[in-house]
Design a protein around this motif. Sequence first.
Motif, short mmCIF file in Angstrom:
data_model
loop_
_atom_site.label_atom_id
_atom_site.label_comp_id
_atom_site.label_asym_id
_atom_site.label_seq_id
_atom_site.Cartn_x
_atom_site.Cartn_y
_atom_site.Cartn_z
N THR A 65 62.90 -10.91 42.12
CA THR A 65 63.40 -11.91 43.07
C THR A 65 62.24 -12.29 43.98
O THR A 65 61.28 -11.54 44.12
CB THR A 65 64.64 -11.40 43.82
N ARG A 82 63.56 -19.56 37.93
CA ARG A 82 64.11 -18.54 37.03
C ARG A 82 64.66 -17.35 37.81
O ARG A 82 65.46 -16.59 37.32
CB ARG A 82 63.02 -18.07 36.06
N GLU A 83 64.13 -17.16 39.03
CA GLU A 83 64.59 -16.04 39.86
C GLU A 83 65.05 -16.58 41.21
O GLU A 83 64.65 -17.67 41.62
CB GLU A 83 63.45 -15.03 40.03
N HIS A 114 68.17 -10.67 35.89
CA HIS A 114 67.00 -11.01 36.70
C HIS A 114 66.18 -9.75 36.95
O HIS A 114 66.67 -8.79 37.52
CB HIS A 114 67.42 -11.64 38.03
#
Length: 399
Positions: free
Chosen positions: A75, A198-199, A72
């Motif tokens: 965030t 996705r985050e 990742h």
Amino acid sequence: MRTQVAIIGAGPAGLALSHMLHRLGVASIVLETRSRAVVEATIRAGVLEQGTIDILADIGAGERMQREGSRHEGTILRHDGRDLRIDLAGLTGGKTVMVYPQHDVLKDLVAARLATGGDIRFEVSDVRVRDIDSDAPRVSYRDPDGQPRTIQADFVAGCDGSQGVCRPLVLESHPKVHEHIYPYAWLGILCHGPPSSRELIYARGATGFALVSTRSAQVQRMYLQCDPLDKTEHWSDDRIWSEFHARLRTHEGWTLREGEIFSKTVVGMRSVVVESMRSGRLFLAGDAAHIVPPTGAKGLNLAISDVFILARAFGRFYNDGSADQLDAYSATALARVWRAQRFSWWMTSLLHVAPGAGELQQKLQHAELDYLARSRSARAVLAENYVGLPLDFPVDQGL
Ligand code: APR
Ligand code: PHB
């Protein structure tokens, strides 16, 4: 039975330590009360800092993580219906975190250590550590058949978590413990279904915190702030989803994907630090010495950095005959522990709604989030802590 370092506990700290010692040519035996299957199935957090990623790769337990983990680069903080993306990679010169479940880290550590001839004894009982003030500490225990056994060691590493036998022994000579219990807890759920984001999303909703995390393409991990006395029975699936929708509400065209919930747990939130991580020949590492609240997922990472510092000190003792790093261990490790405690406390306070908190606290949280949105420097501070503050020495020069 004799060994150089007797390690109590096969959690992340104990297992990683046995790997590091092996790399340094130092013999160890790991004692664990639970079975291998239970150790490998216990669900915990799953965010690995850059330093943890590097260390796992370095000790030969990072191959599956590199393949199956999800990197990742950012965030998200969500507040008042708006998203603030923290560009972790951009703000830290390319560092990222890896989302990879802790129980998979444990599986990898156990398998890799057994493959290198490691001695891990599961399902032992009645573990007692003796004579830590002498040069020859001993650990007695019962094997799975109930037979009494004793290990004679040069040192004992207490990696047995917050409920183990080692912390109370250190407290006999250094009784000071710093502790704060937060007035809220997390309700954690696991559900089947694809990720919603996705985050990771850390949301400060009007009625409390919510976190959207993930375990895999098919299993999602999410949390809701709740009361510490809450029971999972108070939280029907409908109530859970309705709170997630309310706390994660956004103007930015995002939708939460619901799924079948198959696990619910309530996790308390504490900050704990013991004043000394050593007594005589007993050294504490990981949760045995400190607990962080889960916001920011520092628990596993701190356990790994503790044992990195400790293994290096043992290496110096056995290879150069110098105890200087062992003598400095508690102070060196605690300096890093306090930095992580500060960050975990800050992130927790920023995003939770304390019961009974007045408008002043709410305005301060608003101001802090607004400052993060406006200031690259403020975001850089968050990012460098989130990906993990550096060890005081590079990983490849450590061991
Ligand atoms: N003898 C032997 N083993 C013991 C004893 C004992 N008396 N008491 C506890 N243990 C074992 C536990 O069963 C557990 O497997 O010690 C291990 C400690 O592991 P963790 O609690 O995972 O602690 P640690 O290795 O420091 O890792 C900390 O992992 O548990 C998470 O949230 C925690 O992320 C943090 C990180
Ligand atoms: C988790 O996935 O369990 C998790 C992720 C991020 C956190 C805490 C827990 O800050």
